[in-house]
Design a protein around this motif. Structure first.
Motif, PDB file in Angstrom:
ATOM      1  N   GLY A 148      -8.071 -11.520   9.940  1.00  0.00           N
ATOM      2  CA  GLY A 148      -8.940 -10.549  10.575  1.00  0.00           C
ATOM      3  C   GLY A 148      -8.952 -10.650  12.080  1.00  0.00           C
ATOM      4  O   GLY A 148      -8.201 -11.426  12.682  1.00  0.00           O
ATOM      5  N   ALA A 162      -9.703  -8.957   5.926  1.00  0.00           N
ATOM      6  CA  ALA A 162      -9.313  -8.558   4.580  1.00  0.00           C
ATOM      7  C   ALA A 162      -8.447  -9.647   3.976  1.00  0.00           C
ATOM      8  O   ALA A 162      -7.751 -10.371   4.694  1.00  0.00           O
ATOM      9  N   THR A 199     -12.877  -7.467   1.387  1.00  0.00           N
ATOM     10  CA  THR A 199     -13.003  -7.123   2.802  1.00  0.00           C
ATOM     11  C   THR A 199     -14.288  -7.742   3.340  1.00  0.00           C
ATOM     12  O   THR A 199     -15.246  -7.983   2.593  1.00  0.00           O
ATOM     13  N   TRP A 201     -16.929  -7.522   6.904  1.00  0.00           N
ATOM     14  CA  TRP A 201     -17.316  -6.792   8.120  1.00  0.00           C
ATOM     15  C   TRP A 201     -18.514  -7.513   8.715  1.00  0.00           C
ATOM     16  O   TRP A 201     -19.392  -7.970   7.981  1.00  0.00           O
TER      17      TRP A 201
END
Length: 267
Positions: A148, A162, A199, A201
């Motif tokens: 990432g 990811a 994933t 974030w």
């Protein structure tokens, strides 16, 4: 009458196509997102570095995702490599962990178990038996590999990653899920060993000059496994001190609430 039967059949077929299965979902506890949070360096730190993160955690579920009375504990180790120069925002993370605990099976209408449905009647009746009310042990080993980009400014941290998460388990909970799947009372999505695409974030804030007072970060992880309705997720809030110590809590799909703490060592 014939038209009514055809209509009911079409509705049932459409439900199967949309949901993939009419049975309540049963998941391996390994399909919960790893509780280990990603660590973030100060804005001025742009040299290449390797870091090792040790995390310990405890989790609890009152009643969610067709399980209840869940208590679990465990830990993990994570190794992160960060590049330098123009590649300084990019990182590679590999983590491994293990945890265990106990739980009961339950019926949650958000995950395919409808107490008023004739499709779920056998599973709901089983829950009322001595075997259905029993507390079952479980354990899982998890591995994660993640790539990432992590951008840290004087005040803000933002990024995404990811990769893949793997899990393995062999316990009473796994055996019962498999047996219930064999008689088609539940849909055992994961089995004992599996993996999924994930994933991550995150968004957060640095405090003080060059994060001298640490940072606080909100991280949202998703395990994209099964249909969209089956994806598991985790929302973590972590405070990290410049000394490397960190503490936080998370709301997860399978382990409803998790608290964790640990230390990040930079080499």
């Amino acid at each position: 009458m014939k038209n009514q039967i055809v209509s009911v059949a079409l509705v049932a077929a459409t439900s199967v196509l949309l949901t993939g299965c009419l049975e309540p979902s049963a998941r391996s506890m390994g399909a919960t997102l790893m509780p280990a949070p990603l660590t973030h360096r100060a804005p001025a730190d742009t040299a290449s570095e390797m870091s090792l993160t040790a995390t310990g955690f405890w989790g609890h579920t009152d009643d969610a995702y067709n399980v209840s009375n869940l208590d679990a504990g465990g830990g993990s180790l994570g190794l992160t490599y960060r590049w330098s120069g123009k590649m300084a925002p990019f990182f590679l993370n590999a983590a491994v962990g293990g945890f265990g605990g106990s739980l009961k099976f339950s019926c949650d209408d958000e995950y395919g178990c409808d107490k008023g449905s004739t499709f779920d009647k056998k599973y709901i009746s089983w829950l009322e038996t001595e075997e259905g009310r029993e507390q079952y042990s479980f354990w899982n080993i998890q591995e994660r590999i993640l790539v990432g980009a992590d951008v840290s400014t004087s005040s803000v941290i933002i990024g995404m990653g990811a990769g893949l998460q793997f899990f393995q388990g062999a316990s009473d909970h796994d055996d019962i899920r498999s047996a219930l799947d064999d008689v088609e009372w539940v849909d055992d999505i994961d089995g004992k060993n599996d993996f999924g695409f994930m994933t991550a974030w995150w968004f957060g804030f640095n405090f003080g000059q060059n994060a001298s007072n640490g940072n606080i970060v909100l991280e949202y992880d998703i395990l994209h496994k099964g249909g969209m309705d089956d994806w598991t997720s985790s929302l973590k809030l972590t405070y990290a001190h410049p000394t490397g110590f960190f503490v936080g809590g998370a709301n997860n799909s399978l382990m409803e609430w998790t608290v964790y703490a640990g230390k990040n060592f930079v080499f």
